[in-house]
Scaffold this active site. Structure first.
Site, PDB file in Angstrom:
ATOM      1  N   ALA A  35       0.834  -1.201   0.000  1.00 53.77           N
ATOM      2  CA  ALA A  35       0.000   0.000   0.000  1.00 53.77           C
ATOM      3  C   ALA A  35       0.869   1.253   0.000  1.00 53.77           C
ATOM      4  O   ALA A  35       0.595   2.225  -0.712  1.00 53.77           O
ATOM      5  CB  ALA A  35      -0.927  -0.001   1.208  1.00 53.77           C
ATOM      6  N   TYR A  36       1.933   1.223   0.799  1.00 50.67           N
ATOM      7  CA  TYR A  36       2.868   2.348   0.819  1.00 50.67           C
ATOM      8  C   TYR A  36       3.526   2.522  -0.544  1.00 50.67           C
ATOM      9  O   TYR A  36       3.564   3.628  -1.098  1.00 50.67           O
ATOM     10  CB  TYR A  36       3.930   2.111   1.890  1.00 50.67           C
ATOM     11  CG  TYR A  36       5.024   3.152   1.926  1.00 50.67           C
ATOM     12  CD1 TYR A  36       4.812   4.381   2.527  1.00 50.67           C
ATOM     13  CD2 TYR A  36       6.263   2.894   1.348  1.00 50.67           C
ATOM     14  CE1 TYR A  36       5.811   5.335   2.561  1.00 50.67           C
ATOM     15  CE2 TYR A  36       7.274   3.851   1.381  1.00 50.67           C
ATOM     16  CZ  TYR A  36       7.044   5.062   1.987  1.00 50.67           C
ATOM     17  OH  TYR A  36       8.032   6.017   2.003  1.00 50.67           O
ATOM     18  N   SER A  37       4.054   1.436  -1.097  1.00 49.68           N
ATOM     19  CA  SER A  37       4.716   1.499  -2.395  1.00 49.68           C
ATOM     20  C   SER A  37       3.739   1.965  -3.468  1.00 49.68           C
ATOM     21  O   SER A  37       4.077   2.790  -4.320  1.00 49.68           O
ATOM     22  CB  SER A  37       5.290   0.125  -2.755  1.00 49.68           C
ATOM     23  OG  SER A  37       6.025   0.178  -3.951  1.00 49.68           O
ATOM     24  N   SER A  48       1.163   3.889  -3.087  1.00 52.87           N
ATOM     25  CA  SER A  48       0.900   5.318  -2.932  1.00 52.87           C
ATOM     26  C   SER A  48       2.038   6.151  -3.507  1.00 52.87           C
ATOM     27  O   SER A  48       1.810   7.217  -4.094  1.00 52.87           O
ATOM     28  CB  SER A  48       0.682   5.656  -1.448  1.00 52.87           C
ATOM     29  OG  SER A  48       1.887   5.603  -0.702  1.00 52.87           O
TER      30      SER A  48
END
Length: 288
Positions: free
Chosen positions: A153-155, A157
């Site tokens: 999810a971080y990547s 974003s």
């Protein structure tokens, strides 16, 4: 006097960047979410620092901060906006709550453009404009180009932020405003002591438990021990902002060969196998 706005200035990259601009004689506005952080930073960073209270996802609060700052420096404008505020969530995407994934994008993508739109006028997105056009530094990540397991999810974003930033840079050619993407690898900040980096309770008892433990150990230890020193990183941000001909993207990665060059040269399936073997994600083949 030149003016800069740094979002997420309370700790880490934001704090070091704000301090580095102050050391070069800039007036810095720094966004924080808590009044206690505002008071602390005002005392620590001195008279040329002004804290502003807003969460990047709160359109009303961001607009109010933009109006306040415009009333103070409208004819001078912002030299630079550093879109640094962000969060990191973790977990296998097949299990991670959708609310966490949604929050990740709300803060790291939508929030950056709430701020950018609100401060566009102060950066020079208008004709005529009484001051030179400013620059926007978008703080992405190594994860904006290379996707690791458990931080999807971080990547995602950061991939989204980079794609939109490239479009924004081309759109803002109309006004002469530059958009520069910063893609740091691990940086030694307090993030490595936060639950987002260390808590694997959500996968305890699942098929991912052992792999998550191995990934956490490597991921967190790399950040704490081999990450970039935060003070030099802040000074690098100032140097990039001051460059008359900056690159469109900077990859600021400690172990550049291992963590940046080689992974981007390898075929995707090869990198899958290397990562999978390293943290125990390779499933057993049938009949074995």
């Amino acid at each position: 006097m030149k003016y800069v706005l740094v979002t997420g200035a309370s700790t880490g990259i934001g704090y070091s960047t704000a301090r580095a601009f102050l050391e070069k004689g800039y007036h810095v506005y720094g966004s924080v979410r808590k009044p206690a952080d505002a008071e602390r930073l005002q005392q620590e960073l001195g008279k040329n620092f002004r804290p502003v209270l807003f969460d990047v996802t709160d359109e009303t609060a961001v607009a109010a901060a933009a109006a306040q700052i415009e009333s103070e420096i409208g004819e001078v404008g912002l030299f630079c906006l550093v879109n640094n505020a962000g969060v990191a969530t973790s977990g296998p995407l097949i299990l991670q709550p959708i609310t966490e994934i949604r929050t990740q994008f709300e803060v790291n993508v939508i929030g950056q453009f709430i701020v950018t739109q609100a401060f566009g006028k102060l950066l020079g997105a208008r004709k005529p404009c009484p001051h030179p056009p400013g620059k926007i530094l978008m703080i992405s990540s190594l994860g904006g180009k290379i996707s690791a397991p458990f931080v999807g999810a971080y990547s995602g974003s950061k991939h989204a932020l980079e794609g939109m930033s490239n479009s924004l840079r081309r759109e803002l050619l109309l006004y002469g405003i530059d958009v520069i993407i910063i893609g740091p690898g691990a940086v030694k900040t307090p993030i490595w002591d936060k639950p987002a980096a260390t808590d694997i309770s959500s996968v305890i008892g699942t098929d991912y438990e052992e792999s998550a433990r191995r990934f956490r150990k490597e991921f967190v230890e790399t950040g704490r021990e081999a990450g970039l020193e935060v003070a030099p990183f802040g000074r690098r941000m100032v140097a990039i902002a001051e460059s008359p001909r900056p690159k469109a993207r900077y990859a600021i990665v400690p172990n550049r060969l291992k963590d940046w060059i080689v992974p981007r040269l390898l075929p995707a399936r090869t990198l899958d196998r290397i990562i999978g073997k390293g943290i125990g994600l390779l499933g057993k083949k049938k009949g074995k």
